[in-house]
Design an enzyme around this catalytic site. Structure first.
Site, PDB file in Angstrom:
ATOM      1  N   ASN A 110       0.828  -1.222   0.000  1.00 28.30           N
ATOM      2  CA  ASN A 110       0.000   0.000   0.000  1.00 28.30           C
ATOM      3  C   ASN A 110       0.858   1.266   0.000  1.00 28.30           C
ATOM      4  OD1 ASN A 110      -1.916  -1.931   0.226  1.00 28.30           O
ATOM      5  ND2 ASN A 110      -2.613  -1.380   2.287  1.00 28.30           N
ATOM      6  N   THR A 155     -15.383  38.462 -31.035  1.00 33.06           N
ATOM      7  CA  THR A 155     -16.204  38.082 -29.883  1.00 33.06           C
ATOM      8  C   THR A 155     -17.473  37.522 -30.505  1.00 33.06           C
ATOM      9  OG1 THR A 155     -17.328  40.211 -29.696  1.00 33.06           O
ATOM     10  CG2 THR A 155     -15.248  39.980 -28.473  1.00 33.06           C
ATOM     11  N   SER A 277      -7.518  13.498 -49.153  1.00 30.93           N
ATOM     12  CA  SER A 277      -8.757  12.732 -49.143  1.00 30.93           C
ATOM     13  C   SER A 277      -8.632  11.611 -50.156  1.00 30.93           C
ATOM     14  CB  SER A 277      -9.922  13.656 -49.528  1.00 30.93           C
ATOM     15  OG  SER A 277     -10.999  12.892 -50.040  1.00 30.93           O
ATOM     16  N   GLU A 290      -7.268  18.133 -35.885  1.00 34.38           N
ATOM     17  CA  GLU A 290      -8.521  17.451 -35.530  1.00 34.38           C
ATOM     18  C   GLU A 290      -8.260  16.359 -34.490  1.00 34.38           C
ATOM     19  OE1 GLU A 290     -11.209  17.071 -39.328  1.00 34.38           O
ATOM     20  OE2 GLU A 290      -9.110  17.021 -39.883  1.00 34.38           O
ATOM     21  N   TYR A 317      -6.502   2.108   2.206  1.00 28.55           N
ATOM     22  CA  TYR A 317      -6.285   1.491   0.897  1.00 28.55           C
ATOM     23  C   TYR A 317      -7.441   0.563   0.528  1.00 28.55           C
ATOM     24  CZ  TYR A 317      -4.591  -1.164  -3.007  1.00 28.55           C
ATOM     25  OH  TYR A 317      -4.487  -1.739  -4.248  1.00 28.55           O
ATOM     26  N   GLN A 322      -6.205   0.645  -7.590  1.00 27.62           N
ATOM     27  CA  GLN A 322      -5.444   0.152  -8.739  1.00 27.62           C
ATOM     28  C   GLN A 322      -6.005   0.743 -10.041  1.00 27.62           C
ATOM     29  OE1 GLN A 322      -3.877  -3.976  -8.644  1.00 27.62           O
ATOM     30  NE2 GLN A 322      -5.159  -4.291 -10.435  1.00 27.62           N
TER      31      GLN A 322
HETATM   32  N1  ARG Z   1      -1.329  -3.368  -7.534  1.00 33.65           N
HETATM   33  C1  ARG Z   1      -1.824  -2.727  -6.352  1.00 33.65           C
HETATM   34  C2  ARG Z   1      -2.372  -1.332  -6.682  1.00 33.65           C
HETATM   35  O1  ARG Z   1      -2.064  -0.822  -7.694  1.00 33.65           O
HETATM   36  C3  ARG Z   1      -0.741  -2.599  -5.348  1.00 33.65           C
HETATM   37  C4  ARG Z   1      -1.194  -2.495  -3.938  1.00 33.65           C
HETATM   38  C5  ARG Z   1      -1.810  -3.791  -3.486  1.00 33.65           C
HETATM   39  N2  ARG Z   1      -2.163  -3.752  -2.111  1.00 33.65           N
HETATM   40  C6  ARG Z   1      -2.970  -4.643  -1.563  1.00 33.65           C
HETATM   41  N3  ARG Z   1      -3.251  -4.521  -0.309  1.00 33.65           N
HETATM   42  N4  ARG Z   1      -3.502  -5.623  -2.258  1.00 33.65           N
HETATM   43  O2  ARG Z   1      -3.117  -0.770  -5.949  1.00 33.65           O
END
Ligand code: ARG
Length: 467
Positions: A110, A155, A277, A290, A317, A322
């Site tokens: 984490n 404008t 084209s 574009e 976390y 991810q």
């Molecule tokens: N691949 C994970 C991410 O990007 C890494 C961290 C994973 N941590 C966990 N507690 N599973 O978040």
């Protein structure tokens, strides 16, 4: 060996395992993962968890991984790696044996991913500033080359007043300078080191967090382990800053597309950056512009995705985090792909100053200057506006410009009209009355070019300092 598994009796479903793996995209964090692992290993040594020879083995192993990844792309082919953290553990174990498993002491993925991402964004900002500085150089150069060339300013997309082409280009310089300031600001705020935050409550070993931060070029350790492991604000800020760069590029691209059309004819498309084209042999299409306009949608989409991923997440976390990686990588790839190309386009494009001047001379764009002439002769502004409006009406009926009206007709509108009126309508006089800081009077524009040059030079110095 997996990074977990002791408490599991059943094997993980292979399809799920493949699907949840992030190594396909987080492999681009490898260099940061290796750097952060080196800093952690040194802290472990100082905390007495690994011996000197073990530290040497770990550091040499990390270096070998970096070298192998740089020399052979196949090295990164690994079906089993769950993510970049697992990949490094596996490779290190293959190289140095069980000592490799000491490296994970007291740390969690984490804090690792939070650290790797900060390092990635920091490097991304530095690269982006470099590309922005080059783009700003081109805009400024074109402004200088334009000298006293004039064009209409719009404008409501209706012709409004004549301005120097340089003044118009400096508007974009201002936008991109603000973008660069936003990046500078984001860099300052993100430059704190999450290492030592552990999984959520802080490392379980007395690691020297200041030393780890310093080794990685961070200004200090992060202040709160819960926040540090769940925070992706820096990713959001960065991608939002990229969205603004994208918006500015997109507005610029849109204007260049309009200006290159037959209807405007202000800009000649450079052949090296245009396409034909397959059906209509006469065509030259502004594809680069574009696609620039179109691709910016991805960056705005990425900024939205990031906010939506984060909005309902409880601390700290969660694996949802991810999902912040791919939008980040895509936004970086999109903008860093664009900036060098728009710079090249702008260098190669030809400005049709004659067409611009003709457009600036017709269509009563001196009407406000004409009203100002009356105001300077004591006519109240509202009435002056009314009189000039009437004069314009006369011109429309006679299909002429203000300068062509006979003085008898003008005098009939108000005796305030006299000899100097015609001269006040000329392009140089009209430009000259906008004589305020930030206005289009040529002397002011020259000052503005000087001021912009200083700011761009300062940006180059900042880029240099972080290189
Ligand atoms: N691949 C994970 C991410 O990007 C890494 C961290 C994973 N941590 C966990 N507690 N599973 O978040």
């Amino acid at each position: 060996m997996k990074m977990w598994g002791g408490r599991f009796r059943q094997a993980v479903d292979p399809e799920f395992e493949r699907w949840q793996s992030s190594f396909d995209f987080d492999r681009r964090l490898l260099s940061y993962e290796l750097a952060a692992s080196g800093a952690h290993a040194r802290a472990l040594k100082n905390a007495g968890i690994v011996a000197s020879e073990e530290l040497i083995a770990i550091l040499q192993g990390l270096e070998q991984i970096a070298a192998a990844a740089a020399s052979s792309p196949n090295f990164l082919q690994d079906e089993e790696a769950e993510d970049v953290h697992h990949f490094v553990q596996k490779r290190l174990a293959a190289l140095i044996g069980e000592v490799a498993y000491k490296l994970h002491s007291g740390r969690s993925r984490n804090e690792q991913i939070a650290t790797d991402l900060r390092l990635y964004v920091r490097a991304g900002i530095d690269q982006m500033q470099n590309d922005l500085a080059a783009w700003l150089d081109v805009l400024l150069e074109r402004a200088e080359q334009a000298e006293n060339a004039v064009m209409p300013a719009y404008t409501h997309l209706q012709r409004a007043e004549p301005v120097l082409v340089a003044h118009y280009l400096l508007a974009y310089v201002e936008m991109f300078l603000r973008d660069s300031e936003r990046l500078t600001d984001c860099r300052k705020r993100l430059n704190l080191c999450p290492l030592g935050s552990g999984a959520v409550a802080g490392a379980t070993i007395g690691l020297d967090r200041h030393a780890m931060a310093a080794e990685l070029g961070f200004s200090a350790p992060t202040a709160n382990s819960i926040d540090a492991t769940s925070d992706r604000d820096f990713v959001l800020e960065f991608v939002h800053a990229l969205s603004l760069i994208g918006l500015h590029l997109s507005r610029w691209a849109e204007e260049m597309i309009l200006f290159s059309s037959e209807e405007f004819g202000f800009v000649q498309l450079p052949e090296a950056y245009s396409t034909g084209s397959s059906a209509m042999p006469q065509k030259k299409n502004p594809d680069l512009l574009e696609l620039a306009r179109g691709k910016v949608a991805r960056v705005i989409g990425a900024a939205n995705t990031l906010m939506i991923v984060i909005k309902g997440l409880p601390l700290a976390y969660n694996k949802d985090l991810q999902e912040t990686q791919e939008p980040l990588f895509d936004a970086v790839a999109t903008i860093s792909g664009l900036l060098p190309l728009v710079s090249a386009w702008m260098k190669a494009a030809e400005f049709k100053y004659g067409r611009m001047r003709d457009a600036a001379e017709a269509g009563f764009m001196n009407a406000w200057a004409a009203a100002t002439y009356l105001v300077n002769r004591g006519v109240p502004s509202r009435l002056a506006h009314e009189k000039i409006g009437k004069a314009v009406q006369m011109c429309l009926e006679r299909n002429c410009e203000l300068k062509d009206l006979p003085s008898a007709d003008l005098q009939a509108l108000t005796p305030a009209f006299d000899q100097g009126f015609c001269a006040s309508l000329s392009l140089p006089s009209v430009l000259a009355i906008h004589d305020v800081p930030g206005g289009t009077a040529p002397a002011r524009v020259r000052q503005a070019i000087g001021a912009a040059r200083k700011k761009i030079e300062a940006l180059h110095e900042e880029v240099h300092a972080h290189a």
